[in-house]
Design an enzyme around this catalytic site. Structure first.
Site, PDB file in Angstrom:
ATOM      1  N   LYS A  73       0.816  -1.219   0.000  1.00  0.00           N
ATOM      2  CA  LYS A  73       0.000   0.000   0.000  1.00  0.00           C
ATOM      3  C   LYS A  73       0.852   1.273   0.000  1.00  0.00           C
ATOM      4  CE  LYS A  73      -4.033  -1.885   2.391  1.00  0.00           C
ATOM      5  NZ  LYS A  73      -4.962  -1.682   3.494  1.00  0.00           N
ATOM      6  N   ASP A 109     -10.025   2.418   2.823  1.00  0.00           N
ATOM      7  CA  ASP A 109     -10.063   1.797   4.153  1.00  0.00           C
ATOM      8  C   ASP A 109     -10.772   2.689   5.173  1.00  0.00           C
ATOM      9  OD1 ASP A 109      -8.701  -0.506   3.414  1.00  0.00           O
ATOM     10  OD2 ASP A 109      -6.732   0.312   3.916  1.00  0.00           O
ATOM     11  N   GLY A 133      -3.887  -0.060  19.106  1.00  0.00           N
ATOM     12  CA  GLY A 133      -3.063  -0.462  17.967  1.00  0.00           C
ATOM     13  C   GLY A 133      -2.540   0.728  17.187  1.00  0.00           C
ATOM     14  N   GLY A 136      -1.000  -0.581  10.258  1.00  0.00           N
ATOM     15  CA  GLY A 136      -1.524   0.005   9.023  1.00  0.00           C
ATOM     16  C   GLY A 136      -3.009   0.347   9.117  1.00  0.00           C
ATOM     17  N   TYR A 229     -12.711  -9.467  11.478  1.00  0.00           N
ATOM     18  CA  TYR A 229     -13.959 -10.077  11.001  1.00  0.00           C
ATOM     19  C   TYR A 229     -13.883 -11.603  11.008  1.00  0.00           C
ATOM     20  CZ  TYR A 229     -11.096  -9.820   6.817  1.00  0.00           C
ATOM     21  OH  TYR A 229     -10.046  -9.907   5.953  1.00  0.00           O
TER      22      TYR A 229
HETATM   23  P1  NAP Z   1      -0.401  -4.512  11.653  1.00  0.00           P
HETATM   24  O1  NAP Z   1       0.026  -3.364  10.820  1.00  0.00           O
HETATM   25  O2  NAP Z   1       0.448  -5.741  11.717  1.00  0.00           O
HETATM   26  O3  NAP Z   1      -0.577  -3.961  13.173  1.00  0.00           O
HETATM   27  C1  NAP Z   1      -0.825  -4.848  14.229  1.00  0.00           C
HETATM   28  C2  NAP Z   1      -1.103  -4.068  15.515  1.00  0.00           C
HETATM   29  O4  NAP Z   1      -1.403  -5.016  16.539  1.00  0.00           O
HETATM   30  C3  NAP Z   1       0.088  -3.257  16.011  1.00  0.00           C
HETATM   31  O5  NAP Z   1      -0.371  -2.084  16.641  1.00  0.00           O
HETATM   32  C4  NAP Z   1       0.710  -4.211  17.026  1.00  0.00           C
HETATM   33  O6  NAP Z   1       1.443  -3.546  18.052  1.00  0.00           O
HETATM   34  C5  NAP Z   1      -0.517  -4.830  17.629  1.00  0.00           C
HETATM   35  N1  NAP Z   1      -0.205  -6.111  18.245  1.00  0.00           N
HETATM   36  C6  NAP Z   1       0.100  -7.284  17.606  1.00  0.00           C
HETATM   37  N2  NAP Z   1       0.365  -8.245  18.523  1.00  0.00           N
HETATM   38  C7  NAP Z   1       0.223  -7.662  19.753  1.00  0.00           C
HETATM   39  C8  NAP Z   1       0.347  -8.150  21.080  1.00  0.00           C
HETATM   40  N3  NAP Z   1       0.690  -9.427  21.348  1.00  0.00           N
HETATM   41  N4  NAP Z   1       0.119  -7.285  22.089  1.00  0.00           N
HETATM   42  C9  NAP Z   1      -0.227  -6.003  21.848  1.00  0.00           C
HETATM   43  N5  NAP Z   1      -0.357  -5.477  20.601  1.00  0.00           N
HETATM   44  C10 NAP Z   1      -0.140  -6.312  19.575  1.00  0.00           C
HETATM   45  O7  NAP Z   1      -1.845  -5.022  11.256  1.00  0.00           O
HETATM   46  P2  NAP Z   1      -3.016  -4.179  10.557  1.00  0.00           P
HETATM   47  O8  NAP Z   1      -2.911  -4.291   9.096  1.00  0.00           O
HETATM   48  O9  NAP Z   1      -3.052  -2.841  11.170  1.00  0.00           O
HETATM   49  O10 NAP Z   1      -4.304  -5.053  10.976  1.00  0.00           O
HETATM   50  C11 NAP Z   1      -4.740  -5.090  12.328  1.00  0.00           C
HETATM   51  C12 NAP Z   1      -6.027  -5.913  12.410  1.00  0.00           C
HETATM   52  O11 NAP Z   1      -7.074  -5.239  11.725  1.00  0.00           O
HETATM   53  C13 NAP Z   1      -5.913  -7.307  11.791  1.00  0.00           C
HETATM   54  O12 NAP Z   1      -6.543  -8.229  12.625  1.00  0.00           O
HETATM   55  C14 NAP Z   1      -6.659  -7.187  10.487  1.00  0.00           C
HETATM   56  O13 NAP Z   1      -7.291  -8.396  10.111  1.00  0.00           O
HETATM   57  C15 NAP Z   1      -7.715  -6.132  10.830  1.00  0.00           C
HETATM   58  N6  NAP Z   1      -8.133  -5.369   9.643  1.00  0.00           N
HETATM   59  C16 NAP Z   1      -9.444  -5.402   9.291  1.00  0.00           C
HETATM   60  C17 NAP Z   1      -9.876  -4.686   8.185  1.00  0.00           C
HETATM   61  C18 NAP Z   1     -11.313  -4.721   7.796  1.00  0.00           C
HETATM   62  O14 NAP Z   1     -11.629  -4.373   6.650  1.00  0.00           O
HETATM   63  N7  NAP Z   1     -12.207  -5.087   8.668  1.00  0.00           N
HETATM   64  C19 NAP Z   1      -8.951  -3.930   7.447  1.00  0.00           C
HETATM   65  C20 NAP Z   1      -7.623  -3.923   7.838  1.00  0.00           C
HETATM   66  C21 NAP Z   1      -7.218  -4.654   8.945  1.00  0.00           C
HETATM   67  P3  NAP Z   1       2.989  -3.136  17.835  1.00  0.00           P
HETATM   68  O15 NAP Z   1       2.967  -1.860  17.044  1.00  0.00           O
HETATM   69  O16 NAP Z   1       3.514  -2.972  19.200  1.00  0.00           O
HETATM   70  O17 NAP Z   1       3.638  -4.258  17.071  1.00  0.00           O
END
Ligand code: NAP
Length: 313
Positions: A73, A109, A133, A136, A229
């Site tokens: 992205k 998004d 969080g 991204g 989801y």
């Molecule tokens: P990402 O960039 O990998 O970010 C993950 C986040 O989770 C970071 O803030 C990370 O903290 C935190 N995290 C991971 N493991 C952790 C733990 N053990 N303890 C505390 N914090 C933890 O992922 P993303 O793309 O933002 O996606 C996040 C979630 O949103 C995913 O589950 C994804 O499926 C969902 N999502 C849904 C949609 C939708 O359309 N509904 C769209 C996008 C994403 P750190 O910064 O400290 O590593």
């Protein structure tokens, strides 16, 4: 699912790495079929660092556009000929329309998240939001909340530096905080919307919340939203529901961002709530299977993203 093709069928796809788990082909092909639009939507693995190469390939192959997921992205952002306001705001692109040799970059998004909130009756305007969080997804959600008039957004993240960097993008609304239970509890006590943008609780993910007691500090009736989801109800949402809070999972965000992307690809205006309602049951059921592979007799599961093409003359 069966998708009809002819020699003029326009091509769309999702790129990512990994991407084979993506539900975008299922969602998009279902919508294309429902709308009677002559497009096919494929699943295209593209390795990290190859976004620019892919863009040239897509232009050469005559693609009408593509969606992008991790890790492309942000790499696509500087490659676009034009960018919409949200793509500029987030510095990232999830939808690329290819038209007359030009690449038009959009990001759906944040608007997908915002429309899902509105649909659930949880307009963020004037609310004090606690957002968990800083990855991204959190970036798009936090900046959209700030743009849409949230009174404040406190970003609680395990890696505080990442929360600080995100908050620097809109310091008048966003402020960083830690992720320890005392901080979560103190922040929850003054929240009137809580949004989980971490991957904690996701099916096949890396972990679960160690302690959900911070939910007990939330004021009554505070909506709790989880971007996840799969599963449809995370442990966070289940506990929030038990405590009497309205809850919202990430399904409508996923569907709305896909609907808005399709509007960009095709120039078609779509009734988003009606389309989302039509699509939702697709994602509540397990993948279909087909009986036997004719070539070797071995069972071959039909994956979410696989499309069976029927040639139409
Ligand atoms: P990402 O960039 O990998 O970010 C993950 C986040 O989770 C970071 O803030 C990370 O903290 C935190 N995290 C991971 N493991 C952790 C733990 N053990 N303890 C505390 N914090 C933890 O992922 P993303 O793309 O933002 O996606 C996040 C979630 O949103 C995913 O589950 C994804 O499926 C969902 N999502 C849904 C949609 C939708 O359309 N509904 C769209 C996008 C994403 P750190 O910064 O400290 O590593």
């Amino acid at each position: 699912m069966l998708v009809e093709l002819n020699n003029a069928t326009k091509k769309l796809c999702v790129i990512g790495d990994p991407v084979l788990h993506s539900k975008s082909p299922l969602i998009q092909n279902t919508m294309l079929q429902a709308l009677g639009l002559d497009y096919i939507y494929l699943c295209q693995p593209v390795k990290v660092g190859e976004a620019e190469h892919w863009l040239a390939c897509a232009k050469l192959a005559g693609y009408a556009g593509f969606n992008a997921t991790m890790p492309h992205k942000e790499d696509l952002f500087p490659l676009m000929d034009e960018l919409d306001e949200d793509a500029r705001l987030y510095g990232s692109v999830n939808t690329v329309v290819l038209r007359e040799g030009r690449a038009l970059g959009y990001n759906t998004d944040g608007v997908g998240f915002h429309q899902a909130l509105l649909h659930a009756g949880a307009d963020p305007k004037g609310r004090r939001v606690v957002l968990l969080g800083s990855g991204g997804a959190a970036k798009a959600v936090a900046l959209k909340l700030a743009q849409q008039g949230a009174a404040s957004v406190t970003i609680c993240n395990r890696t505080l530096e990442k929360a600080r960097a995100l908050c620097a993008r809109a310091p008048e609304v966003l402020s960083p905080a830690g992720f320890d239970i005392d901080t979560l509890r103190a922040q929850a006590a003054r929240a009137d919307l809580l949004v989980n943008c971490t991957s904690l609780g996701m099916t096949g993910g890396m972990g679960q919340f160690d302690d959900l007691s911070f939910l007990e500090a939330l004021p009554r009736e505070t909506p709790v939203c989880d971007l996840i989801y799969a599963p449809l109800e995370t442990a966070l949402l289940a506990r929030a529901r038990e405590l009497g809070h309205p809850t919202l999972n990430g399904l409508n965000m996923l569907l709305y961002q896909a609907i808005f992307a399709l509007e960009h690809f095709t120039g078609t205006s779509i009734n988003a709530p009606a389309m989302a309602a039509r699509l939702a049951p697709l994602l509540n059921t397990p993948p279909e299977t087909v009986p036997l592979d004719r070539t070797n007799g071995a069972p071959r599961p039909l994956k979410w993203c696989m499309v069976t093409a029927a040639m139409v003359h």
